[in-house]
Design a protein around this motif. Structure first.
Motif, PDB file in Angstrom:
ATOM      1  N   MET A  83     121.528 -68.926 -30.316  1.00 46.32           N
ATOM      2  CA  MET A  83     120.644 -67.811 -29.972  1.00 46.32           C
ATOM      3  C   MET A  83     121.461 -66.525 -30.032  1.00 46.32           C
ATOM      4  SD  MET A  83     117.531 -67.023 -29.414  1.00 46.32           S
ATOM      5  CE  MET A  83     116.841 -68.631 -29.066  1.00 46.32           C
ATOM      6  N   TRP A 128     113.550 -71.638 -26.291  1.00 49.33           N
ATOM      7  CA  TRP A 128     114.510 -72.739 -26.191  1.00 49.33           C
ATOM      8  C   TRP A 128     113.804 -74.071 -25.959  1.00 49.33           C
ATOM      9  CZ3 TRP A 128     118.472 -73.511 -28.619  1.00 49.33           C
ATOM     10  CH2 TRP A 128     119.484 -72.580 -28.775  1.00 49.33           C
ATOM     11  N   TYR A 139     122.965 -76.773 -28.933  1.00 51.07           N
ATOM     12  CA  TYR A 139     122.350 -75.464 -28.783  1.00 51.07           C
ATOM     13  C   TYR A 139     123.312 -74.510 -28.084  1.00 51.07           C
ATOM     14  CZ  TYR A 139     118.497 -78.831 -29.066  1.00 51.07           C
ATOM     15  OH  TYR A 139     117.669 -79.876 -29.429  1.00 51.07           O
ATOM     16  N   LEU A 198     123.329 -71.416 -26.187  1.00 51.08           N
ATOM     17  CA  LEU A 198     122.200 -70.788 -25.500  1.00 51.08           C
ATOM     18  C   LEU A 198     122.158 -69.272 -25.587  1.00 51.08           C
ATOM     19  CD1 LEU A 198     121.836 -73.032 -22.335  1.00 51.08           C
ATOM     20  CD2 LEU A 198     120.959 -73.348 -24.658  1.00 51.08           C
ATOM     21  N   ALA A 232     117.730 -72.411 -18.074  1.00 51.44           N
ATOM     22  CA  ALA A 232     117.588 -72.855 -19.467  1.00 51.44           C
ATOM     23  C   ALA A 232     118.002 -74.316 -19.611  1.00 51.44           C
ATOM     24  CB  ALA A 232     118.411 -71.968 -20.400  1.00 51.44           C
ATOM     25  N   ILE A 289     115.509 -77.162 -20.881  1.00 50.29           N
ATOM     26  CA  ILE A 289     115.839 -77.883 -22.116  1.00 50.29           C
ATOM     27  C   ILE A 289     115.945 -79.380 -21.839  1.00 50.29           C
ATOM     28  CG2 ILE A 289     117.688 -78.287 -23.797  1.00 50.29           C
ATOM     29  CD1 ILE A 289     118.147 -75.194 -23.731  1.00 50.29           C
TER      30      ILE A 289
END
Length: 182
Positions: free
Chosen positions: A44, A80, A96, A98, A122, A126
């Motif tokens: 991200m 996400w 990932y 973040l 998050a 997730i």
């Protein structure tokens, strides 16, 4: 490490409307990586509202609005969740990342508690849809600091890694030693 910009996946306007064409394009890139045996980390690079306080995060005014604006926070969380749900079973996706270089400048250190809260929320969200992939977390100051990480950030799965960026220095023991010791 495939950089993502939240704006291309989330259409402007009221509510959450995903741009499915962008997800199809991302699917194609991931398929190519799989075909050519390249692993992928979804990064991200530009969260909704901006996370760094610099131009590199595609924010509107070099202020890290992710930690200030509830809408940007929630849009990033939902994205996400969508990404993790969509790629939960793709083994070519390693994990990932973040947030890229959150709170890059010292003047934004006042938002460190919000950064920690962002990571905690998050990860929790997730993990509801994907318990397999590695979660890469970056500290503040261009991802060069790790002092916000005081505990296991992924207690449910224990599958996270610290992603550090080193600029203008070599990663020798003088620099890496204190990081590894903490």
């Amino acid at each position: 490490r495939l950089p993502l910009n939240a704006k291309v996946f989330l259409k402007e306007g009221p509510g959450i409307v995903y741009d499915e064409e962008m997800f199809v394009l991302l699917d194609q890139v991931i398929d190519w990586c799989e075909k050519y045996r390249l692993y992928v980390i979804l990064d991200m690079h530009a969260a909704a509202a901006g996370q760094s306080g610099l131009l590199c995060d595609d924010g509107v005014d070099n202020i890290p609005h992710l930690y200030i604006d509830e809408e940007g926070w929630e849009r990033t969380m939902l994205l996400w969740e969508k990404l993790a749900g969509r790629y939960a079973d793709r083994s070519v996706v390693v994990g990932y990342d973040l947030l890229n270089e959150p709170l890059a400048l010292g003047r934004w250190d006042c938002y460190l508690p919000q950064l920690q809260k962002f990571y905690e929320e998050a990860i929790q969200r997730i993990r509801k849809v994907d318990k397999k992939h590695i979660l890469f977390l970056e500290g503040h100051r261009f991802a060069s600091r790790n002092d916000i990480f005081h505990k296991d950030m992924d207690p449910e799965c224990g599958n996270w890694a610290l992603a550090m960026h080193m600029y203008e220095s070599l990663p020798d023991l003088g620099i890496m030693g204190p990081i590894l010791a903490s």
